[in-house]
Write an enzyme that holds these catalytic residues in place. Sequence first.
Site, PDB file in Angstrom:
ATOM      1  N   ASP A 152       0.873  -1.180   0.000  1.00  0.00           N
ATOM      2  CA  ASP A 152       0.000   0.000   0.000  1.00  0.00           C
ATOM      3  C   ASP A 152       0.910   1.230   0.000  1.00  0.00           C
ATOM      4  O   ASP A 152       2.119   1.123   0.197  1.00  0.00           O
ATOM      5  CB  ASP A 152      -0.878  -0.001   1.262  1.00  0.00           C
ATOM      6  CG  ASP A 152      -1.775   1.239   1.353  1.00  0.00           C
ATOM      7  OD1 ASP A 152      -2.330   1.643   0.314  1.00  0.00           O
ATOM      8  OD2 ASP A 152      -1.930   1.803   2.452  1.00  0.00           O
ATOM      9  N   GLY A 178      -3.395   9.125  -3.708  1.00  0.00           N
ATOM     10  CA  GLY A 178      -4.696   9.579  -4.220  1.00  0.00           C
ATOM     11  C   GLY A 178      -4.670  10.775  -5.163  1.00  0.00           C
ATOM     12  O   GLY A 178      -5.308  10.755  -6.205  1.00  0.00           O
ATOM     13  N   ASN A 236      -6.391   0.669  -3.145  1.00  0.00           N
ATOM     14  CA  ASN A 236      -7.352   0.818  -4.243  1.00  0.00           C
ATOM     15  C   ASN A 236      -6.791   1.676  -5.373  1.00  0.00           C
ATOM     16  O   ASN A 236      -7.015   1.397  -6.544  1.00  0.00           O
ATOM     17  CB  ASN A 236      -8.631   1.486  -3.730  1.00  0.00           C
ATOM     18  CG  ASN A 236      -9.415   0.564  -2.824  1.00  0.00           C
ATOM     19  OD1 ASN A 236     -10.324  -0.111  -3.265  1.00  0.00           O
ATOM     20  ND2 ASN A 236      -9.057   0.518  -1.560  1.00  0.00           N
ATOM     21  N   THR A 237      -6.063   2.742  -4.999  1.00  0.00           N
ATOM     22  CA  THR A 237      -5.559   3.652  -6.018  1.00  0.00           C
ATOM     23  C   THR A 237      -4.574   2.920  -6.932  1.00  0.00           C
ATOM     24  O   THR A 237      -4.638   3.035  -8.159  1.00  0.00           O
ATOM     25  CB  THR A 237      -4.875   4.870  -5.350  1.00  0.00           C
ATOM     26  OG1 THR A 237      -5.692   5.325  -4.276  1.00  0.00           O
ATOM     27  CG2 THR A 237      -4.675   5.990  -6.351  1.00  0.00           C
ATOM     28  N   CYS A 289     -10.967   2.764  -0.141  1.00  0.00           N
ATOM     29  CA  CYS A 289      -9.569   3.065   0.163  1.00  0.00           C
ATOM     30  C   CYS A 289      -9.247   2.266   1.418  1.00  0.00           C
ATOM     31  O   CYS A 289     -10.024   2.269   2.382  1.00  0.00           O
ATOM     32  CB  CYS A 289      -9.389   4.561   0.417  1.00  0.00           C
ATOM     33  SG  CYS A 289      -7.765   4.998   1.077  1.00  0.00           S
ATOM     34  N   THR A 290      -8.105   1.573   1.388  1.00  0.00           N
ATOM     35  CA  THR A 290      -7.816   0.654   2.498  1.00  0.00           C
ATOM     36  C   THR A 290      -7.472   1.387   3.801  1.00  0.00           C
ATOM     37  O   THR A 290      -7.380   0.765   4.855  1.00  0.00           O
ATOM     38  CB  THR A 290      -6.668  -0.304   2.120  1.00  0.00           C
ATOM     39  OG1 THR A 290      -5.553   0.486   1.669  1.00  0.00           O
ATOM     40  CG2 THR A 290      -7.107  -1.258   1.038  1.00  0.00           C
TER      41      THR A 290
END
Length: 270
Positions: free
Chosen positions: A11, A44, A75-76, A185-186
């Site tokens: 991440d 982001g 996610n990004t 978003c984690t």
Amino acid sequence: MSDPRPIGVFDSGVGGLTVLADIRDRLPYEHTIYFGDTARVPYGPRDLAEVRYFAFEIVRYLVDQDVKLVVIACNTAAAAALKALQRSFDVPIVGVVEPGARAAVQETRNRRVGVLATEGTVRSGAYRQAVHNLDAGVEIYEQAAPDFVPLIERGVTGGPELEEITRRYCDPLMEKGVDAVILGCTHYPLISATINRTLGPGVRLISSAGQTSLEAARTLSRRGYLRRPENQEDYGRARYVCSADPEEFAALGGRFLDEEIEAVAPAAVA
Ligand code: DGL
């Protein structure tokens, strides 16, 4: 047959630890290596091409560590790079977007789904596409929430500032009458109590961690890549690597994981 190679998880910062925790609960005998790109967080607001470049660097680093599976716990990065990475590497790679979309489609009753995510993820349209691949009739409302990640990386997970920001992001989704909201978003599961309170009891919060770890477990099992422990106490080891200050990462990450993070190694990826 037992495969002792680690699972690689990455991440931009500490957010992916929410996914790592679920993987370790489901697969306690697996070794893991977690990479937090804390020198370049947040992803982001960045251009998707730049995030894709970072993701390639990190996956190359993890492959050099001989991982048997990569989980993009961001996610990004998944929105920007999952397909390109899968085309370029032999190692199986799992993202967080499809699993989250699947959970939302299963949970919604009125087929109106909200997404809270970074600007990059919203810009990519990845959730809209993933949800519509499963149910083209679901209405999707996406809300970028750029102020959340910097706050969380500073360790803020409650209080008036967060509450005010959360209301600002949730109001437009509530006006649309959504009954499920994807935490796209984690980092956001770390502030789910505030988001939950703001949205109220009629809205289900969807986090992709559970579905993602399930997908990771299935992938390993189908390929015969699971590690067989020598005895019941033979748990997997967790290693941590980050690109900025290891001590800061250990302190913040330990708070979020609710356990001590030892031996964080610094890694230069660029
Ligand atoms: N936690 C990541 C995500 O899921 C990245 C957040 C960020 O770096 O902006 O999108």
